[in-house]
Design an enzyme around this catalytic site. Sequence first.
Site, PDB file in Angstrom:
ATOM      1  N   GLU A 178      57.486 119.610  21.605  1.00 38.54           N
ATOM      2  CA  GLU A 178      55.870 119.436  21.364  1.00 38.54           C
ATOM      3  C   GLU A 178      55.292 119.343  19.927  1.00 38.54           C
ATOM      4  O   GLU A 178      55.894 119.937  19.150  1.00 38.54           O
ATOM      5  CB  GLU A 178      55.099 120.743  22.076  1.00 38.54           C
ATOM      6  CG  GLU A 178      53.898 120.572  22.910  1.00 38.54           C
ATOM      7  CD  GLU A 178      54.230 119.594  24.133  1.00 38.54           C
ATOM      8  OE1 GLU A 178      53.961 118.648  24.207  1.00 38.54           O
ATOM      9  OE2 GLU A 178      54.712 120.306  25.092  1.00 38.54           O
TER      10      GLU A 178
ATOM     11  N   SER B  60      48.086 114.115  31.049  1.00 38.83           N
ATOM     12  CA  SER B  60      47.913 112.970  30.592  1.00 38.83           C
ATOM     13  C   SER B  60      47.303 111.885  31.786  1.00 38.83           C
ATOM     14  O   SER B  60      47.687 110.600  31.865  1.00 38.83           O
ATOM     15  CB  SER B  60      49.343 112.483  30.547  1.00 38.83           C
ATOM     16  OG  SER B  60      49.852 112.818  29.134  1.00 38.83           O
TER      17      SER B  60
ATOM     18  N   SER C 287      44.520 110.587  30.866  1.00 37.28           N
ATOM     19  CA  SER C 287      44.220 109.440  30.102  1.00 37.28           C
ATOM     20  C   SER C 287      45.424 108.222  29.864  1.00 37.28           C
ATOM     21  O   SER C 287      45.251 107.152  30.006  1.00 37.28           O
ATOM     22  CB  SER C 287      43.645 109.551  28.747  1.00 37.28           C
ATOM     23  OG  SER C 287      44.477 110.532  28.008  1.00 37.28           O
TER      24      SER C 287
ATOM     25  N   ASP D 287      53.158 110.393  25.579  1.00 39.12           N
ATOM     26  CA  ASP D 287      52.631 110.386  26.997  1.00 39.12           C
ATOM     27  C   ASP D 287      52.505 109.164  27.707  1.00 39.12           C
ATOM     28  O   ASP D 287      53.121 108.908  28.681  1.00 39.12           O
ATOM     29  CB  ASP D 287      51.054 110.965  26.990  1.00 39.12           C
ATOM     30  CG  ASP D 287      50.950 112.147  26.260  1.00 39.12           C
ATOM     31  OD1 ASP D 287      52.115 112.970  26.256  1.00 39.12           O
ATOM     32  OD2 ASP D 287      49.723 112.615  25.908  1.00 39.12           O
TER      33      ASP D 287
END
Length: 390
Positions: A36, A131, A133, A177
Amino acid sequence: MEDMKKAVLDGFEKAYGTKDGVKAYFAAGRVNLIGEHTDYNAGHVFPCALTIGTYGAAKKRDDNKMRFISLNYEGSSVVETSLNDLTPSDEAGWTNYPKGVVWAFEKRGFKLPCGFDMAIYGNIPAGSGLSSSASLEVLTGFILRDLFGFDVTNQDLALIGQYSENNYNGCNCGIMDQFAVAMGKENNAIFLDTADLSFEYAPIRLEGCKIVITNTNKKHKLTDSQYNARRSSCELALSELQKVIDIKGLGELSIEEFEAHKDAIPDEDRRRKAKHAVYENQRTIEAVAALKAGDLNKFGELMNASHVSLRDDYDVTGEELDTLAEEAWKIPGVIGSRMTGGGFGGCTVSIVKDEAIDTFKEQVGKAYKEKIGYDCTFYTVEIGGGPAVL
Ligand code: GLA
């Protein structure tokens, strides 16, 4: 899947009055298992696509108009714009995402010969950090490729999506993503080196366990959050380190190299941010090796360590995510649990033994409500594939 496909096609017909020649499409959401805030630091990530995502229906038009409708907002109406108006605006709301992708295609030299009508319907929980978007961006790119025959690969669709998010929608996100959504493969996670986009698929065989996602239900928005600030801190730390060591990204550093050179970063807070990026990258490499060796417990321990580092060094968790992870760690049968995605809200991802799932939901749910004051939500998810025509 069939229900969602039917709903988006019906929604298209209702909004635009035709179903002739309309096609249905799908692009997934994603969850990151480990790695991350490493994807803008030339490090490794290990996400997978999900079976939940965004459904779309679309058809070319004879003129320059672009029309969009989302079936996720009750009573929502058609938003009409045109290829001659490709500037982002507050009024455009969510349609800035598909418009941004059209804009990004044009920047690459792919000019649309005409406009199109599009309806979307998603089942990624809003604001969950899974995610939605990126899913919408890749879906739009996939649709444009299908409608207009643009010569781009799925990897290009990821890069186009990221470019539009960075330069049109103002979030300085990395590639993870969009890559996970565009390159997803059923039952596999993607071990991606963001330094050069080399990757390999790693089969996820969780015998006797499931992936459980827990949503904090905390309202957050990445662009509003400190995401871009974290990225700037890492960039500054990198430039400070570059005065003493020849590297292009924090992901190139081993833990030993970082420890030997970290004093080049004078600010203590920034040093901790860079430490997370370096250690998390190494943890991700180690975690994938453990998984390949069949050592799921080790993988789980590294997931937990990832959360601790995001909490203590990177400062992107917050009380809600910490409560979820820390309560999960107390439960026998939880292999590992950590925040996933950008942080500050959104979800945790946990690997939980089948027989412990009920206890997990009950105990974590109860403790969360008591401490935070509202409910969290659980989803047991499956790993899905890449974008598809339905
Ligand atoms: C968000 C961004 C990704 C990545 C993660 C953190 O999801 O969109 O690019 O940086 O946060 O790992």
